[in-house]
Scaffold this motif. Structure first.
Motif, mmCIF file in Angstrom:
data_model
loop_
_atom_site.group_PDB
_atom_site.id
_atom_site.type_symbol
_atom_site.label_atom_id
_atom_site.label_comp_id
_atom_site.label_asym_id
_atom_site.label_seq_id
_atom_site.Cartn_x
_atom_site.Cartn_y
_atom_site.Cartn_z
ATOM 1 N N VAL A 147 12.966 -2.149 -1.035
ATOM 2 C CA VAL A 147 12.355 -3.313 -0.405
ATOM 3 C C VAL A 147 12.818 -4.557 -1.146
ATOM 4 O O VAL A 147 13.195 -4.494 -2.323
ATOM 5 C CB VAL A 147 10.810 -3.252 -0.418
ATOM 6 C CG1 VAL A 147 10.304 -2.094 0.399
ATOM 7 C CG2 VAL A 147 10.274 -3.176 -1.833
ATOM 8 N N GLN A 148 12.769 -5.661 -0.444
ATOM 9 C CA GLN A 148 13.110 -6.931 -1.065
ATOM 10 C C GLN A 148 11.829 -7.745 -1.198
ATOM 11 O O GLN A 148 11.025 -7.829 -0.259
ATOM 12 C CB GLN A 148 14.127 -7.702 -0.232
ATOM 13 C CG GLN A 148 14.595 -8.959 -0.927
ATOM 14 C CD GLN A 148 15.737 -9.633 -0.186
ATOM 15 O OE1 GLN A 148 16.288 -9.081 0.753
ATOM 16 N NE2 GLN A 148 16.090 -10.824 -0.619
ATOM 17 N N PHE A 149 11.647 -8.316 -2.380
ATOM 18 C CA PHE A 149 10.458 -9.115 -2.654
ATOM 19 C C PHE A 149 10.840 -10.232 -3.606
ATOM 20 O O PHE A 149 11.417 -9.980 -4.669
ATOM 21 C CB PHE A 149 9.362 -8.229 -3.263
ATOM 22 C CG PHE A 149 8.088 -8.939 -3.570
ATOM 23 C CD1 PHE A 149 7.290 -9.432 -2.553
ATOM 24 C CD2 PHE A 149 7.667 -9.102 -4.876
ATOM 25 C CE1 PHE A 149 6.104 -10.077 -2.834
ATOM 26 C CE2 PHE A 149 6.487 -9.739 -5.170
ATOM 27 C CZ PHE A 149 5.694 -10.235 -4.146
ATOM 28 N N ALA A 198 7.663 -0.124 4.826
ATOM 29 C CA ALA A 198 8.401 -1.222 4.200
ATOM 30 C C ALA A 198 9.770 -0.746 3.726
ATOM 31 O O ALA A 198 9.936 0.395 3.307
ATOM 32 C CB ALA A 198 7.611 -1.767 3.007
ATOM 33 N N GLY A 199 10.735 -1.631 3.812
ATOM 34 C CA GLY A 199 12.054 -1.374 3.254
ATOM 35 C C GLY A 199 13.015 -0.698 4.205
ATOM 36 O O GLY A 199 12.691 -0.399 5.351
ATOM 37 N N ASN A 200 14.207 -0.491 3.693
ATOM 38 C CA ASN A 200 15.259 0.184 4.457
ATOM 39 C C ASN A 200 16.023 1.108 3.524
ATOM 40 O O ASN A 200 15.907 1.012 2.309
ATOM 41 C CB ASN A 200 16.188 -0.834 5.127
ATOM 42 C CG ASN A 200 16.809 -1.789 4.134
ATOM 43 O OD1 ASN A 200 16.762 -1.557 2.922
ATOM 44 N ND2 ASN A 200 17.392 -2.862 4.604
ATOM 45 N N VAL A 201 16.777 1.997 4.125
ATOM 46 C CA VAL A 201 17.544 2.970 3.350
ATOM 47 C C VAL A 201 18.963 2.450 3.187
ATOM 48 O O VAL A 201 19.614 2.092 4.171
ATOM 49 C CB VAL A 201 17.554 4.356 4.027
ATOM 50 C CG1 VAL A 201 18.420 5.330 3.243
ATOM 51 C CG2 VAL A 201 16.143 4.885 4.157
ATOM 52 N N ARG A 243 0.877 -1.162 0.000
ATOM 53 C CA ARG A 243 0.000 0.000 0.000
ATOM 54 C C ARG A 243 0.917 1.215 0.000
ATOM 55 O O ARG A 243 1.834 1.303 0.821
ATOM 56 C CB ARG A 243 -0.884 -0.023 1.254
ATOM 57 C CG ARG A 243 -1.754 1.208 1.423
ATOM 58 C CD ARG A 243 -2.623 1.094 2.667
ATOM 59 N NE ARG A 243 -1.877 0.862 3.896
ATOM 60 C CZ ARG A 243 -1.343 1.814 4.650
ATOM 61 N NH1 ARG A 243 -1.441 3.080 4.293
ATOM 62 N NH2 ARG A 243 -0.693 1.513 5.771
ATOM 63 N N TYR A 244 0.686 2.151 -0.893
ATOM 64 C CA TYR A 244 1.504 3.362 -0.996
ATOM 65 C C TYR A 244 0.674 4.560 -0.567
ATOM 66 O O TYR A 244 -0.458 4.735 -1.020
ATOM 67 C CB TYR A 244 1.991 3.530 -2.441
ATOM 68 C CG TYR A 244 2.643 4.867 -2.727
ATOM 69 C CD1 TYR A 244 3.866 5.211 -2.160
ATOM 70 C CD2 TYR A 244 2.038 5.786 -3.579
ATOM 71 C CE1 TYR A 244 4.469 6.432 -2.424
ATOM 72 C CE2 TYR A 244 2.639 7.006 -3.852
ATOM 73 C CZ TYR A 244 3.847 7.325 -3.270
ATOM 74 O OH TYR A 244 4.443 8.537 -3.541
ATOM 75 N N LEU A 266 5.652 3.293 1.884
ATOM 76 C CA LEU A 266 5.162 2.049 1.323
ATOM 77 C C LEU A 266 4.952 1.087 2.490
ATOM 78 O O LEU A 266 5.814 0.980 3.370
ATOM 79 C CB LEU A 266 6.217 1.492 0.363
ATOM 80 C CG LEU A 266 5.850 0.334 -0.531
ATOM 81 C CD1 LEU A 266 4.846 0.792 -1.594
ATOM 82 C CD2 LEU A 266 7.095 -0.204 -1.222
ATOM 83 N N TRP A 267 3.813 0.406 2.521
ATOM 84 C CA TRP A 267 3.468 -0.501 3.617
ATOM 85 C C TRP A 267 3.142 -1.875 3.059
ATOM 86 O O TRP A 267 2.491 -2.004 2.027
ATOM 87 C CB TRP A 267 2.249 0.012 4.384
ATOM 88 C CG TRP A 267 2.418 1.405 4.899
ATOM 89 C CD1 TRP A 267 2.156 2.568 4.227
ATOM 90 C CD2 TRP A 267 2.902 1.798 6.179
ATOM 91 N NE1 TRP A 267 2.454 3.656 5.022
ATOM 92 C CE2 TRP A 267 2.902 3.210 6.224
ATOM 93 C CE3 TRP A 267 3.324 1.092 7.305
ATOM 94 C CZ2 TRP A 267 3.311 3.925 7.337
ATOM 95 C CZ3 TRP A 267 3.721 1.804 8.412
ATOM 96 C CH2 TRP A 267 3.712 3.207 8.423
ATOM 97 N N TRP A 268 3.573 -2.927 3.756
ATOM 98 C CA TRP A 268 3.197 -4.291 3.377
ATOM 99 C C TRP A 268 1.709 -4.460 3.634
ATOM 100 O O TRP A 268 1.182 -3.971 4.620
ATOM 101 C CB TRP A 268 3.970 -5.323 4.196
ATOM 102 C CG TRP A 268 5.433 -5.362 3.897
ATOM 103 C CD1 TRP A 268 6.438 -4.824 4.652
ATOM 104 C CD2 TRP A 268 6.073 -5.959 2.767
ATOM 105 N NE1 TRP A 268 7.650 -5.052 4.066
ATOM 106 C CE2 TRP A 268 7.460 -5.750 2.904
ATOM 107 C CE3 TRP A 268 5.616 -6.652 1.648
ATOM 108 C CZ2 TRP A 268 8.384 -6.205 1.972
ATOM 109 C CZ3 TRP A 268 6.538 -7.102 0.722
ATOM 110 C CH2 TRP A 268 7.902 -6.883 0.879
#
Length: 181
Positions: A65-67, A53-56, A30-31, A38-40
């Motif tokens: 993000v990793q997917f 979601a994700g990291n810098v 979800r953005y 960005l959210w899972w």
């Protein structure tokens, strides 16, 4: 004079090769265009739904993000989620903050336009974009890079005057992408 046709589309080809569709992305994340986060959508192994979601990445400062074993930059995912298509070139952060993925801060750009929005190079000794000192003339020289070449804008007695000439040329040639400081 803004033209997106030239420049590298390698990121576009790489994204497309990953087979992540807008439909799958919308099922996964979800953005929020107002915050740029960005959210899972669903919990999975190790996913924290209470944090964005994700990291810098410390090296490049982009959030990713990793997917399914692949990494995606959040600003490119934001583009996919909002428009339904992968960006055809690069995505520029207007305010140069690579972790600010608010929709109003993102715009499509080719590599040259993205570079126009960069800060003064650390190799710059004048402190002003487009300005260097010419010892043989004992004057400040203003230049601007357009396309593959450098255009001479003139010699000036002060670096501020030289920079003013650069600013006028940058706004004329680069429009909204002109970053003069």
């Amino acid at each position: 004079r803004v033209d997106l046709r030239s420049g590298s589309a390698s990121s576009f080809a790489r994204d497309r090769a990953m087979n992540l569709t807008a439909k799958l992305a919308r099922e996964t994340w979800r953005y929020d265009p107002k915050t740029g986060r960005l959210w899972w959508r669903a919990s999975g192994s190790g996913r924290n739904l209470d944090r964005p979601a994700g990291n810098v990445l410390s090296l490049h400062k982009y959030r990713r993000v990793q997917f399914r074993g692949r990494h995606y930059k959040v600003h490119r995912l934001a583009w996919l989620l909002v428009t339904g298509k992968w960006p055809s070139h690069q995505i520029d952060h207007k305010n140069r903050n690579r972790d600010d993925n608010r929709w109003i801060n993102l715009r499509p750009a080719n590599h040259q336009l993205n570079q126009r929005n960069s800060k003064v190079s650390i190799r710059n000794t004048s402190g002003f974009k487009g300005v260097n000192f010419k010892r043989d003339r004992n004057k400040w020289r203003a230049t601007i890079n357009i396309g593959a070449g450098s255009v001479h804008l003139g010699y000036f007695t002060s670096k501020k005057t030289a920079h003013a000439a650069y600013c006028v040329a940058a706004k004329d040639h680069f429009g909204e992408f002109a970053r003069v400081r």
